[in-house]
Structure formats: structure tokens, C-alpha cells
Design an enzyme around this catalytic site. Structure first.
Site, mmCIF file in Angstrom:
data_model
loop_
_atom_site.group_PDB
_atom_site.id
_atom_site.type_symbol
_atom_site.label_atom_id
_atom_site.label_comp_id
_atom_site.label_asym_id
_atom_site.label_seq_id
_atom_site.Cartn_x
_atom_site.Cartn_y
_atom_site.Cartn_z
ATOM 1 C CG HIS A 101 -1.755 -1.032 1.565
ATOM 2 N ND1 HIS A 101 -1.346 -2.164 2.203
ATOM 3 C CD2 HIS A 101 -3.082 -1.183 1.328
ATOM 4 C CE1 HIS A 101 -2.380 -2.979 2.341
ATOM 5 N NE2 HIS A 101 -3.444 -2.413 1.829
ATOM 6 C CG ASP A 104 1.806 -1.040 3.388
ATOM 7 O OD1 ASP A 104 1.105 -0.731 4.362
ATOM 8 O OD2 ASP A 104 1.454 -1.837 2.502
HETATM 9 C C1 XUL Z 1 -7.535 -6.516 4.230
HETATM 10 C C2 XUL Z 1 -6.746 -6.912 3.047
HETATM 11 C C3 XUL Z 1 -5.891 -5.856 2.451
HETATM 12 C C4 XUL Z 1 -5.817 -5.907 0.964
HETATM 13 C C5 XUL Z 1 -5.064 -4.757 0.350
HETATM 14 O O1 XUL Z 1 -8.326 -7.530 4.728
HETATM 15 O O2 XUL Z 1 -6.779 -8.048 2.629
HETATM 16 O O3 XUL Z 1 -4.641 -5.939 3.021
HETATM 17 O O4 XUL Z 1 -5.217 -7.087 0.537
HETATM 18 O O5 XUL Z 1 -5.551 -3.547 0.731
#
Ligand code: XUL
Ligand code: CO
Length: 439
Positions: A101, A104
Site C-alpha cells: 500500500h 506501507d
Molecule cells: C484486508 C486486506 C488488504 C488488501 C489490500 O483484509 O486483505 O490488506 O489485501 O488492501
């Protein structure tokens, strides 16, 4: 260059008889099956958020994880250390991809401008490190759920300023994903849902979500981002009801908004079970709709009702998942991203390796079993025979659209008696067991 996983060397493949916990027992990256290496079939990825951001904290207590960056106070310096640690980790593990993300990899600043500047600086570090590494970006995404501004959602927020903010964030995250050669871009609707219908205009929220995705499609075209867009369904958590509930819901939403050709699914095992579906069910629904893009590999706990994001070790689950992947002809841009975290009690650096090794071995073994099951046509032959009434006669006429209710009534009236055959579920389950146990 500093080393963060000092005690650990490159993880070798040693085979099933090895008792070295830091070796693969089943995952041999170079083994060729069906013309492709295991590494190419499985396309493993490390999730930056769990592996480098995770602290082991839960709602009852602070983090337990011991990390070289645990005591660091400067956020940008910490972010740079994590970039180094990520590449060292992926290289030692032999994992070809990572996923992140935006939030992150770089800390938020005091303004969006400053946040984007932070991102640019870290993206440059990643780009620099990529020059002498084979590790690539499987997908990038946006975290539009952690910051309190997203309290009512992002594209489905009641506040138009937040819609704009989320758009700016996705715009930037798409740009950096493109810059880093990301092969996909994921949309997980972190808080795109509702807590109560008493305060919710569901129609407006869903229309806005569609508007947002259309803007993303347009912007991808504008900047020439050719990676695959993926939507990650999840039924609940953090909101009571998430709009991207499951694959069937997402597909119908995309179709009714003319967006289906632009998106595939990123199916997560633990999200499937939260929706009261099996992992394989979600993968199957996506596959038969030509929408299976990528997988978030993990598993839940059958006694807990939330997203525990455990490393996948259940061989039945990995077999049935790889069954669907092989049946679709293998991954193209997608892969197996370990959206999984070590337990709070597994707080040492080495545990990050043990978790991934366990998951990689479980998927490698599952792949091999599924491959044999499919090559031997064990299930296909049975299914083919089970539906054989649709190959000739009235069944063929139904498929060819040659008959309607009137003709079918005539046909039904002419039948003496109707006979059915056993579905043989238990026999098939025993065959699956045989493949798993002998495979
Ligand atoms: C949350 C989840 C996230 C997504 C990306 O449950 O799975 O980490 O994979 O935003
Ligand atoms: Co996920």
C-alpha cells in the site's frame, strides 16, 4: 550494505526428507512441470504491510515483534531501512514479487503534498534497489482506510472532500505502481460499506463507487498504465457490511456499471470464508467469468469469526485453489501474495521466514497434487459423464435453444419414468484423499 536477517542465508530446496526448518521441502523453484518452472507457476509475493509494518499488536496489547527498526524514531529513515529489509527478505526467500500500500512504504506528512514527496523519495530508493535485484512489484494499492479522515469511507464517504482526497491518493499510487513496473493495481474497499442503514444513502454511495472506478480506468488510459486492475472482495471488517461482499456481488456491480471488462478479482482465502464461501467457491465463480486475476494467500481459523490472516498450511485448501488456477491456464499478471501475518507469539525475525516457507511449501505441494488430479482427468471424467444427458437428444436441444416449455412438456409427458444416478460425493472425496496422501 547492512544485513537485517543476519542469521539466515538463501533458503535452499532440500526435499521432503530434510529436517532443516530453514529449507523448502516441496517448493523447488527450478522444477519444471508442464513446461514451466514452479517459480513461474506460483508467482509468490511478500506483503509489505504484514511483513515490514506488522508489530504483533492487537486490541488488547502493544506490539511484540522484535525488529531492527523497532526502536527507530525517524519515520523516513525507518522507511528506508524497510526497503532494504524487503529486498533482502525476498531475495533470501527466493520470492520474485512484493506488494504494497502507498502508506506501507512511506509515512504520511503534514499535508498531501508532503506525503507525496515522502513517497517519491522512497520510490526512488526502491527503484535504485530494483536495479540490482530480480525482485519485482506484483501490485500496488492505496491505503484509504487507516487514517481517521476515512471514518465514513473513501469513495463511498458522505463527504465529497474525502472522495476527492481518495481520488488524489489513488492517482498517486497508480503513478508510482506504474513507475515501479507493477503488474496489477488492487482496489480493496477498506471502509467502503456501512455501519447502519439509518444514516446511509446506499444508492448514492454505490453510484459514487462506480464513478470513482470509472475515473481510475480513465486515468490509467491517460498515463498508459497497462497493469491489470483487480478488486478484492471482502464481506465485512472493518465495516459491518462491505459493498464488495464477494465475487458474485462485485461482478454484478461491475456489469451493471459497464466496468466488467476493466477489472478482475484478487481473491483472498480468509475473505471467502468470512462470506461463508469456500476459497475454491470464490475462485470458481471468478474463473468461470474470466475474472480470476490474482490471489491473496492466507487462511482463517474455523473457530474465529474475523480475518486472522494466517499463513496457509492447509493442503486441502491449497490443492483446491491451485486446481482452479491450473484450470484457468495459470496466472498471467497475478500471483500468490502472502497476505498473512505471523502470530503475536511468533515475534522473532526468523518467524517471518518460517511463515513464508510453510506457505510456499503448502502451495507447491497443492499445485503438484492438483496438477496430477487434472492430468489424470479423475474429476473431469466423472463430471463429463454426470452431465452427458446434455450431449444428445433433449439435453442437446435445450442447449441449442431448439425447444421451449411446450416442446419440453410434450417430451416430459412421453417419459415412462425418470432415473437419476448417484453423485458419488464420498467416493470422490476418497479419491481426492488418495491424491493428497500419495501425491
Ligand atoms: C484486508 C486486506 C488488504 C488488501 C489490500 O483484509 O486483505 O490488506 O489485501 O488492501
Ligand atoms: Co488481502
Amino acid at each position: 550494505m547492512a544485513e537485517y536477517f543476519e542469521n539466515i542465508k538463501k533458503i535452499p530446496y532440500e526435499g521432503a526428507k530434510s529436517d532443516n526448518p530453514l529449507a523448502f521441502k516441496y517448493y523447488n523453484p527450478d522444477e519444471v512441470i508442464g513446461g514451466k518452472s514452479m517459480k513461474e507457476h506460483l508467482r509468490f509475493a511478500v506483503a509489505y504491510w504484514h511483513t515490514f509494518q506488522g508489530t504483533g499488536s492487537d486490541i488488547f496489547g502493544a506490539g511484540t515483534a522484535i525488529r531492527p527498526w523497532s526502536e527507530m524514531t525517524n519515520a523516513m529513515d525507518t522507511a528506508k531501512v524497510k526497503v532494504e529489509a524487503n529486498f533482502e527478505f525476498c531475495e533470501k526467500l527466493g520470492v520474485p514479487f512484493f506488494c504494497f500500500h502507498d502508506r506501507d512504504i512511506a509515512p504520511e506528512g503534514n499535508s498531501l503534498k508532503e506525503t507525496n514527496k515522502n513517497l517519491d523519495e522512497i520510490v526512488n530508493c526502491i527503484k535504485e534497489r530494483m536495479k540490482n535485484s530480480k525482485v519485482k512489484l506484483l501490485w500496488g494499492t492505496t491505503n484509504a482506510f487507516s487514517n481517521p479522515r476515512f471514518v465514513h469511507g473513501a469513495s463511498t464517504s458522505c463527504n465529497a472532500d474525502i472522495f476527492a482526497y481518495a481520488a488524489a491518493q489513488v492517482k498517486k499510487a497508480m503513478e508510482i505502481t506504474k513507475e515501479l513496473g507493477g503488474q496489477n493495481y488492487v482496489f480493496w474497499g477498506g471502509r467502503e460499506g456501512y455501519e447502519t442503514l439509518l444514516n446511509t444513502d446506499m444508492k448514492l454511495e454505490l453510484d459514487n463507487m462506480a464513478r470513482f472506478l470509472k475515473m481510475a480506468v480513465d486515468y490509467a488510459k491517460e498515463i498508459g498504465f497497462t497493469g491489470q486492475f483487480l478488486i478484492e472482495p471482502k464481506p465485512k471488517e472493518p465495516t459491518k457490511h462491505q459493498y464488495d461482499f464477494d465475487t458474485a456481488t462485485v461482478l454484478s456491480f461491475l456489469k451493471s456499471n459497464g466496468l466488467d471488462q476493466f477489472f478482475k478479482m484478487n481473491i483472498e482465502a480468509n475473505h471467502a470464508t468470512l462470506a461463508n464461501h469456500s476459497f475454491q467457491h470464490e475462485l470458481r465463480v471468478a474463473r468461470i467469468n474470466n475474472a480470476l486475476g490474482s490471489i491473496d494467500a492466507n487462511q482463517g481459523d474455523m473457530f474465529l469469526g474475523w480475518d486472522t490472516d494466517q499463513f496457509p498450511t492447509n493442503i486441502y485448501e491449497t490443492t483446491s485453489a491451485m486446481y482452479e488456477v491450473i484450470k484457468m491456464g495459470g496466472f498471467t499478471t497475478g500471483g500468490l501474495n502472502f497476505d498473512a501475518k505471523v502470530r503475536r507469539g511468533s515475534f522473532e525475525m526468523d518467524d517471518l521466514f518460517y511463515g513464508h516457507i510453510a506457505g510456499m511449501d503448502a502451495f507447491a505441494k497443492g499445485f503438484k497434487i492438483a496438477y496430477k488430479l487434472i492430468s489424470d482427468k479423475k474429476l473431469d471424467k466423472f463430471i463429463d459423464e454426470r452431465y452427458s444427458s446434455y450431449k444428445t437428444g433433449i439435453g442437446k436441444d435445450i442447449r441449442d435453444g431448439k425447444v421451449g416449455f411446450k416442446e419440453l412438456e410434450q417430451y416430459a409427458l412421453s417419459l415412462d419414468k425418470v432415473t437419476n444416478k448417484s453423485g458419488r460425493q464420498e467416493m470422490l472425496e476418497a479419491i481426492l484423499n488418495q491424491y493428497i496422501l500419495e501425491g
